[in-house]
Scaffold this motif. Structure first.
Motif, PDB file in Angstrom:
ATOM      1  N   VAL A  47       0.859  -1.173   0.000  1.00  0.00           N
ATOM      2  CA  VAL A  47       0.000   0.000   0.000  1.00  0.00           C
ATOM      3  C   VAL A  47       0.902   1.231   0.000  1.00  0.00           C
ATOM      4  O   VAL A  47       1.884   1.304   0.747  1.00  0.00           O
ATOM      5  CB  VAL A  47      -0.921  -0.010   1.234  1.00  0.00           C
ATOM      6  N   SER A  48       0.509   2.208  -0.797  1.00  0.00           N
ATOM      7  CA  SER A  48       1.324   3.411  -0.899  1.00  0.00           C
ATOM      8  C   SER A  48       1.201   4.257   0.362  1.00  0.00           C
ATOM      9  O   SER A  48       0.268   4.119   1.150  1.00  0.00           O
ATOM     10  CB  SER A  48       0.910   4.226  -2.116  1.00  0.00           C
ATOM     11  N   LYS A  49       2.153   5.179   0.520  1.00  0.00           N
ATOM     12  CA  LYS A  49       2.157   6.052   1.692  1.00  0.00           C
ATOM     13  C   LYS A  49       0.948   6.974   1.698  1.00  0.00           C
ATOM     14  O   LYS A  49       0.379   7.271   2.749  1.00  0.00           O
ATOM     15  CB  LYS A  49       3.450   6.884   1.721  1.00  0.00           C
ATOM     16  N   GLN A  50       0.532   7.424   0.552  1.00  0.00           N
ATOM     17  CA  GLN A  50      -0.617   8.331   0.460  1.00  0.00           C
ATOM     18  C   GLN A  50      -1.900   7.623   0.926  1.00  0.00           C
ATOM     19  O   GLN A  50      -2.704   8.206   1.634  1.00  0.00           O
ATOM     20  CB  GLN A  50      -0.782   8.843  -0.986  1.00  0.00           C
ATOM     21  N   ARG A  55      -6.024   6.858   5.080  1.00  0.00           N
ATOM     22  CA  ARG A  55      -6.728   5.977   6.021  1.00  0.00           C
ATOM     23  C   ARG A  55      -6.603   6.508   7.442  1.00  0.00           C
ATOM     24  O   ARG A  55      -7.563   6.516   8.207  1.00  0.00           O
ATOM     25  CB  ARG A  55      -6.168   4.559   5.948  1.00  0.00           C
ATOM     26  N   LYS A  56      -5.411   6.948   7.796  1.00  0.00           N
ATOM     27  CA  LYS A  56      -5.175   7.476   9.133  1.00  0.00           C
ATOM     28  C   LYS A  56      -6.010   8.731   9.368  1.00  0.00           C
ATOM     29  O   LYS A  56      -6.599   8.933  10.429  1.00  0.00           O
ATOM     30  CB  LYS A  56      -3.685   7.772   9.296  1.00  0.00           C
ATOM     31  N   HIS A  60      -9.320   9.615  12.095  1.00  0.00           N
ATOM     32  CA  HIS A  60      -9.216  10.710  13.062  1.00  0.00           C
ATOM     33  C   HIS A  60     -10.515  11.524  13.063  1.00  0.00           C
ATOM     34  O   HIS A  60     -11.013  11.917  12.019  1.00  0.00           O
ATOM     35  CB  HIS A  60      -8.022  11.595  12.717  1.00  0.00           C
ATOM     36  N   MET A  61     -11.077  11.795  14.259  1.00  0.00           N
ATOM     37  CA  MET A  61     -12.274  12.622  14.382  1.00  0.00           C
ATOM     38  C   MET A  61     -11.904  13.891  15.141  1.00  0.00           C
ATOM     39  O   MET A  61     -11.283  13.824  16.207  1.00  0.00           O
ATOM     40  CB  MET A  61     -13.365  11.879  15.166  1.00  0.00           C
ATOM     41  N   ASN A  62     -12.307  15.043  14.624  1.00  0.00           N
ATOM     42  CA  ASN A  62     -11.999  16.279  15.326  1.00  0.00           C
ATOM     43  C   ASN A  62     -13.007  16.510  16.456  1.00  0.00           C
ATOM     44  O   ASN A  62     -14.043  15.858  16.540  1.00  0.00           O
ATOM     45  CB  ASN A  62     -11.945  17.469  14.352  1.00  0.00           C
TER      46      ASN A  62
END
Length: 176
Positions: A47-50, A55-56, A60-62
């Motif tokens: 899987v590419s870094k992008q 996904r990360k 994440h929820m603000n």
């Protein structure tokens, strides 16, 4: 002796492993290998870094989103609790109305029974007999009957007090 041999044969097959058929009595059952033995492992894709970064970020929820979800959940719980309370009140009132309707029906039935008992106990012939013989009452003669026509209203207005002797006016035909 034959029963003992059959039991021994079944034990022998069980000891050899899961590949051999399992024999119980006169029934042979083929045992399938476990799931992990059937399917080979899939090769992992790179899987590419992008993609990992996206996904990360998606996980994440603000804080504003968390507050919004919390308020929405609390509001939903409050609405549900109030709905259940209203349903409970409606059910209680419905039961109360049903009980009152039953009580009303019982009271009406009791009232009708008592009314019928009173009406059955009254004998009009006996009342007429007593009024005429014991109290000296007689039917009114035609000259004692005064008819009054007032088509405008259903009641008579009294303009003065009734005298103690009970005679309001005397007609010229009758003398005292």
């Amino acid at each position: 002796m034959a029963v003992k041999n059959r039991a021994n044969r079944g034990q022998q097959y069980r000891r050899r492993g899961s590949q051999a058929p399992y024999v119980y009595g006169n029934v042979a059952v083929e045992v399938e290998p476990a799931y992990h033995e059937q399917s080979p492992e899939r090769p992992k894709k790179k899987v590419s870094k992008q993609v990992l970064k996206n996904r990360k970020q998606a996980l994440h929820m603000n804080s504003a989103y968390v507050i919004f979800l919390t308020v929405a959940a609390v509001t939903a719980v409050i609405v549900c609790v109030n709905y259940v309370k209203l349903q409970s009140r409606i059910t209680d009132r419905s039961k109360n109305i049903t009980a009152m309707q039953k009580e009303l029906a019982n009271l009406k039935e009791e009232n009708n029974a008592k009314y019928n008992a009173v009406m059955d106990s009254v004998n009009l012939d006996e009342i007429r007999e007593r009024a005429q013989n014991q109290l000296g009452m007689v039917y009114a003669s035609p000259e004692q009957i005064v008819e009054y026509d007032n088509p405008a209203t259903d009641y008579v207005r009294q303009l003065e007090e009734i005298p103690d002797d009970g005679v309001l006016a005397q007609s010229g035909k009758r003398s005292r």
